[in-house]
Design a protein around this motif. Structure first.
Motif, mmCIF file in Angstrom:
data_model
loop_
_atom_site.group_PDB
_atom_site.id
_atom_site.type_symbol
_atom_site.label_atom_id
_atom_site.label_comp_id
_atom_site.label_asym_id
_atom_site.label_seq_id
_atom_site.Cartn_x
_atom_site.Cartn_y
_atom_site.Cartn_z
ATOM 1 N N GLN A 3 -2.942 -3.849 1.221
ATOM 2 C CA GLN A 3 -1.694 -2.768 0.828
ATOM 3 C C GLN A 3 -0.755 -2.791 1.813
ATOM 4 O O GLN A 3 0.583 -2.205 1.276
ATOM 5 N N ARG A 4 -1.732 -2.417 3.147
ATOM 6 C CA ARG A 4 -0.753 -1.856 4.168
ATOM 7 C C ARG A 4 -0.096 -2.531 5.239
ATOM 8 O O ARG A 4 0.044 -2.022 5.883
ATOM 9 N N ARG A 7 3.381 -5.031 6.632
ATOM 10 C CA ARG A 7 4.575 -4.126 5.908
ATOM 11 C C ARG A 7 5.545 -3.892 7.460
ATOM 12 O O ARG A 7 4.975 -3.396 8.222
ATOM 13 N N THR A 9 7.184 -1.185 7.326
ATOM 14 C CA THR A 9 6.979 -0.212 7.575
ATOM 15 C C THR A 9 6.546 0.799 6.488
ATOM 16 O O THR A 9 6.204 -0.464 5.395
ATOM 17 N N VAL A 10 5.687 1.256 6.665
ATOM 18 C CA VAL A 10 4.539 1.809 5.237
ATOM 19 C C VAL A 10 5.040 3.646 4.973
ATOM 20 O O VAL A 10 5.263 4.073 5.469
ATOM 21 N N ASP A 11 5.325 3.983 3.744
ATOM 22 C CA ASP A 11 5.856 5.430 3.388
ATOM 23 C C ASP A 11 4.963 5.637 2.839
ATOM 24 O O ASP A 11 3.800 5.450 2.511
ATOM 25 N N ALA A 14 2.916 5.135 0.164
ATOM 26 C CA ALA A 14 1.186 4.123 0.201
ATOM 27 C C ALA A 14 -0.022 4.698 1.431
ATOM 28 O O ALA A 14 -1.130 4.156 1.429
ATOM 29 N N MET A 15 0.663 5.819 2.353
ATOM 30 C CA MET A 15 -0.371 6.145 3.863
ATOM 31 C C MET A 15 -1.086 6.867 2.856
ATOM 32 O O MET A 15 -2.739 6.931 2.949
#
Length: 254
Positions: A3-4, A7, A9-11, A14-15
């Motif tokens: 899911q990461r 991308r 950027t990873v918000d 999500a982290m």
């Protein structure tokens, strides 16, 4: 972590939902000392001590699996104690140094038998390189309760050169529509080509219409003998996913 991936950027959400972690398998150097020539037994002791000094939720030590005989080891391979996501067991000699590349002998990856389903060929696309003149990239699907096919994956390998010629001919002879480079192949309950698909795992996916994503799918057999209506269903696939998540089950072939 899929899911990461891919991308920019990873918000923070999500982290938090998909946290990253490190699993330590070996220790090759420490405080400027090259440890690669030491036997695995000694490197492992140092690794255990190092990990113990850095306790936390994001650093884990790879487990060592104890066994009494080969029969027990085979059972552990089929159902790894570390979870269904494991591909199998990594066998390493305790006296082995760390060698670069892929040396044969001291280490051996003993993979689990793959999961298998029967799916129906739906779409095909030309390959690349020496396969650019053949339709060698295949999208396959399984039956829904409504009697339609829903795609569950793509496969690009697993067949011989002779089988590739047979598959290419089937695609050309039974194309019913075209979408740019993609050909739609006739696939009905009373007519269609069944492919036995082997794969290493399943994950839930919101990006795919079927709700699942396969790991390393490939064509393990062309089922010229099997009617399309007898291919697996999406319910079969979801049952398999539930079994994998609860302990690594295998699907019962349709």
């Amino acid at each position: 972590l899929q899911q990461r991936l891919n991308r920019k950027t990873v918000d923070a959400k999500a982290m938090q939902a998909f946290p990253a972690a490190v699993i330590a398998y070996d220790l090759l150097a420490q405080d400027g000392e090259d440890l690669r020539s030491l036997p695995l037994r000694d490197r492992r002791k140092r690794l255990e001590a190092l990990v113990a000094e850095h306790t936390g939720e994001r650093l884990h030590l790879s487990p060592v699996v104890d066994y009494a005989d080969w029969d027990q080891l085979a059972r552990l391979r089929a159902d790894p104690p570390v979870g269904a996501a494991a591909e199998g067991l990594m066998l390493k000699r305790w006296d082995s140094p760390y060698l670069a590349g892929r040396p044969k002998g001291p280490w051996f990856k003993w993979k689990r038998d793959p999961h298998v389903i029967d799916a129906v060929l739906m779409y095909a696309q030309r390959g690349h390189g020496k396969r650019s003149s053949f339709y060698s990239d295949y999208t396959f699907g399984v039956w829904t309760p409504e009697g339609a096919l829903t795609p569950v994956g793509k496969a690009y390998f697993g067949f011989t050169d002779e089988e590739l010629k047979q598959l290419d001919k089937f695609v050309r002879d039974h194309t019913i529509d075209r979408f740019g480079p993609v050909r739609s192949v006739r696939a009905e309950r009373d007519f269609g080509l069944v492919l036995e698909i082997a794969f290493e795992g399943l994950n839930r996916s919101t990006r795919h219409k079927s709700g699942v994503a396969m790991r390393f799918p490939r064509v393990s057999r062309i089922r010229w003998d099997k009617p399309a209506r007898e291919a697996n269903t999406i319910d079969d696939v979801m049952d398999l996913l539930d079994a994998i998540e609860s302990g690594g089950g295998r699907i019962a072939k349709a």
